[in-house]
Design a protein around this motif. Structure first.
Motif, PDB file in Angstrom:
ATOM      1  N   SER A 108     -35.579  13.403 -16.805  1.00 21.90           N
ATOM      2  CA  SER A 108     -34.549  14.446 -16.613  1.00 21.90           C
ATOM      3  C   SER A 108     -34.805  14.427 -14.797  1.00 21.90           C
ATOM      4  N   ASN A 109     -35.961  14.399 -14.029  1.00 21.35           N
ATOM      5  CA  ASN A 109     -35.975  14.605 -12.704  1.00 21.35           C
ATOM      6  C   ASN A 109     -35.600  13.420 -11.972  1.00 21.35           C
ATOM      7  N   ILE A 110     -35.427  12.374 -12.705  1.00 23.75           N
ATOM      8  CA  ILE A 110     -34.758  10.956 -12.024  1.00 23.75           C
ATOM      9  C   ILE A 110     -33.351  10.779 -12.425  1.00 23.75           C
ATOM     10  N   ALA A 111     -32.552  11.807 -13.072  1.00 15.73           N
ATOM     11  CA  ALA A 111     -31.416  11.469 -13.757  1.00 15.73           C
ATOM     12  C   ALA A 111     -30.256  12.221 -12.810  1.00 15.73           C
ATOM     13  N   GLU A 112     -30.688  12.735 -11.698  1.00 17.50           N
ATOM     14  CA  GLU A 112     -29.647  13.815 -11.310  1.00 17.50           C
ATOM     15  C   GLU A 112     -28.501  12.776 -10.567  1.00 17.50           C
ATOM     16  N   ASN A 113     -28.516  11.672 -10.317  1.00 18.70           N
ATOM     17  CA  ASN A 113     -27.682  10.702  -9.869  1.00 18.70           C
ATOM     18  C   ASN A 113     -26.859   9.808 -10.930  1.00 18.70           C
ATOM     19  N   GLY A 114     -27.263  10.158 -12.258  1.00 12.60           N
ATOM     20  CA  GLY A 114     -26.799   9.465 -13.315  1.00 12.60           C
ATOM     21  C   GLY A 114     -28.005   8.539 -13.469  1.00 12.60           C
ATOM     22  N   PHE A 115     -28.179   8.077 -15.154  1.00  9.77           N
ATOM     23  CA  PHE A 115     -29.190   7.397 -15.705  1.00  9.77           C
ATOM     24  C   PHE A 115     -28.666   6.538 -16.439  1.00  9.77           C
ATOM     25  N   ARG A 166     -44.305  -5.491 -16.527  1.00 11.75           N
ATOM     26  CA  ARG A 166     -44.380  -3.993 -16.440  1.00 11.75           C
ATOM     27  C   ARG A 166     -45.896  -3.506 -16.092  1.00 11.75           C
ATOM     28  N   ILE A 167     -45.895  -2.495 -15.301  1.00 13.74           N
ATOM     29  CA  ILE A 167     -47.214  -2.139 -14.962  1.00 13.74           C
ATOM     30  C   ILE A 167     -47.021  -0.467 -15.066  1.00 13.74           C
ATOM     31  N   THR A 168     -48.332   0.261 -15.310  1.00 17.23           N
ATOM     32  CA  THR A 168     -48.342   1.872 -15.226  1.00 17.23           C
ATOM     33  C   THR A 168     -48.569   2.327 -13.849  1.00 17.23           C
ATOM     34  N   LEU A 169     -48.119   3.505 -13.470  1.00 18.95           N
ATOM     35  CA  LEU A 169     -48.309   3.871 -12.047  1.00 18.95           C
ATOM     36  C   LEU A 169     -49.742   3.974 -11.947  1.00 18.95           C
ATOM     37  N   SER A 170     -50.687   4.201 -12.795  1.00 20.25           N
ATOM     38  CA  SER A 170     -51.983   4.280 -12.520  1.00 20.25           C
ATOM     39  C   SER A 170     -52.678   3.036 -12.179  1.00 20.25           C
ATOM     40  N   GLU A 171     -52.135   2.084 -12.676  1.00 22.80           N
ATOM     41  CA  GLU A 171     -52.584   0.650 -12.248  1.00 22.80           C
ATOM     42  C   GLU A 171     -52.331   0.355 -10.752  1.00 22.80           C
ATOM     43  N   LEU A 172     -50.895   0.668 -10.502  1.00 24.14           N
ATOM     44  CA  LEU A 172     -50.490   0.582  -9.131  1.00 24.14           C
ATOM     45  C   LEU A 172     -51.396   1.199  -8.319  1.00 24.14           C
ATOM     46  N   ASN A 173     -51.650   2.662  -8.546  1.00 23.28           N
ATOM     47  CA  ASN A 173     -52.538   3.405  -7.714  1.00 23.28           C
ATOM     48  C   ASN A 173     -54.051   2.712  -7.539  1.00 23.28           C
ATOM     49  N   ILE A 205     -44.518   8.201  -5.514  1.00 22.64           N
ATOM     50  CA  ILE A 205     -43.182   8.659  -5.090  1.00 22.64           C
ATOM     51  C   ILE A 205     -42.298   7.071  -5.091  1.00 22.64           C
ATOM     52  N   ILE A 206     -41.191   7.143  -5.825  1.00 25.33           N
ATOM     53  CA  ILE A 206     -40.240   6.000  -6.073  1.00 25.33           C
ATOM     54  C   ILE A 206     -38.969   6.493  -5.329  1.00 25.33           C
ATOM     55  N   GLU A 207     -38.694   6.052  -4.455  1.00 22.00           N
ATOM     56  CA  GLU A 207     -37.289   6.050  -3.715  1.00 22.00           C
ATOM     57  C   GLU A 207     -37.216   7.771  -3.527  1.00 22.00           C
ATOM     58  N   GLY A 208     -38.293   8.534  -3.124  1.00 16.99           N
ATOM     59  CA  GLY A 208     -38.361   9.895  -3.069  1.00 16.99           C
ATOM     60  C   GLY A 208     -38.471  10.715  -4.070  1.00 16.99           C
ATOM     61  N   TYR A 209     -38.651   9.994  -5.311  1.00 17.67           N
ATOM     62  CA  TYR A 209     -38.814  10.884  -6.452  1.00 17.67           C
ATOM     63  C   TYR A 209     -40.155  10.916  -6.809  1.00 17.67           C
ATOM     64  N   GLU A 210     -40.913  11.958  -7.266  1.00 11.46           N
ATOM     65  CA  GLU A 210     -42.204  12.180  -7.447  1.00 11.46           C
ATOM     66  C   GLU A 210     -42.528  11.770  -9.048  1.00 11.46           C
ATOM     67  N   PHE A 211     -43.280  10.728  -9.150  1.00 14.95           N
ATOM     68  CA  PHE A 211     -43.726  10.553 -10.685  1.00 14.95           C
ATOM     69  C   PHE A 211     -45.196  11.050 -10.755  1.00 14.95           C
ATOM     70  N   ALA A 212     -45.223  12.323 -11.514  1.00 16.99           N
ATOM     71  CA  ALA A 212     -46.802  12.944 -11.617  1.00 16.99           C
ATOM     72  C   ALA A 212     -47.501  12.307 -12.679  1.00 16.99           C
ATOM     73  N   ASN A 213     -46.645  11.903 -13.627  1.00 14.65           N
ATOM     74  CA  ASN A 213     -47.336  11.090 -14.896  1.00 14.65           C
ATOM     75  C   ASN A 213     -47.607   9.855 -14.639  1.00 14.65           C
ATOM     76  N   THR A 214     -48.989   9.514 -14.450  1.00 13.47           N
ATOM     77  CA  THR A 214     -49.131   7.958 -13.883  1.00 13.47           C
ATOM     78  C   THR A 214     -49.240   6.961 -15.132  1.00 13.47           C
ATOM     79  N   ASP A 215     -49.248   7.634 -16.358  1.00  8.71           N
ATOM     80  CA  ASP A 215     -49.012   6.770 -17.473  1.00  8.71           C
ATOM     81  C   ASP A 215     -47.823   6.172 -17.705  1.00  8.71           C
ATOM     82  N   THR A 216     -46.796   6.421 -17.041  1.00  2.61           N
ATOM     83  CA  THR A 216     -45.364   5.992 -16.859  1.00  2.61           C
ATOM     84  C   THR A 216     -45.440   4.487 -16.396  1.00  2.61           C
TER      85      THR A 216
END
Length: 145
Positions: free
Chosen positions: A66-73, A87-94, A106-117
């Protein structure tokens, strides 16, 4: 005077780096985050698409986005045989960027706290490490500038 200048500088950098990009519309396929633009030229492996206009209209299984759906989803269903897109997890990118695996991304200004995403590799147009809230964080742009 220096305190005022440094306060202004800090405030400006937070505003510049923390801005959400309203032009980016996120999408999910099989619980993997991408963008709607990423799927435009890939209609051959899309089974169906459902667009949600606001976070309030998301079904229960998508509420975590829902935090990334404010402009449509959009939610895409992929045809059989196309589930193994890059595909890759955000923790792997870190980890690849020598950052702690649990650092928010941070993807396009949106914070992703769950790095298992999981994210699709196609959205990684530009990655860079910047200071965010006092610690180094990975910033991802989905389009080349």
């Amino acid at each position: 005077m220096k305190k005022i200048f440094y306060s202004f500088l800090l405030f400006s950098s937070v505003c510049i780096f923390g801005q959400k990009n309203p032009a980016v519309k996120f999408a999910v396929a099989n619980d993997i985050v991408g963008t709607i633009d990423m799927f435009k030229d890939k209609s051959d492996f899309i089974q169906s698409m459902h667009v949600y206009k606001t976070p309030a209209t998301l079904p229960q299984n998508l509420k975590k986005f829902s935090n990334i759906a404010e402009n449509g989803f959009a939610e895409f269903k992929l045809k059989k045989g196309y589930e193994n897109l890059d595909r890759i997890t955000l923790s792997e990118l870190n980890k690849q960027n020598n950052l702690p695996q649990d650092n928010p991304v941070i993807i396009e200004g949106y914070e992703f706290a769950n790095t298992d995403t999981l994210v699709f590799g196609d959205i990684l147009a530009k990655t860079e490490v910047k200071d965010y809230n006092g610690k180094k964080s990975l910033f991802i742009s989905t389009t080349q500038k």
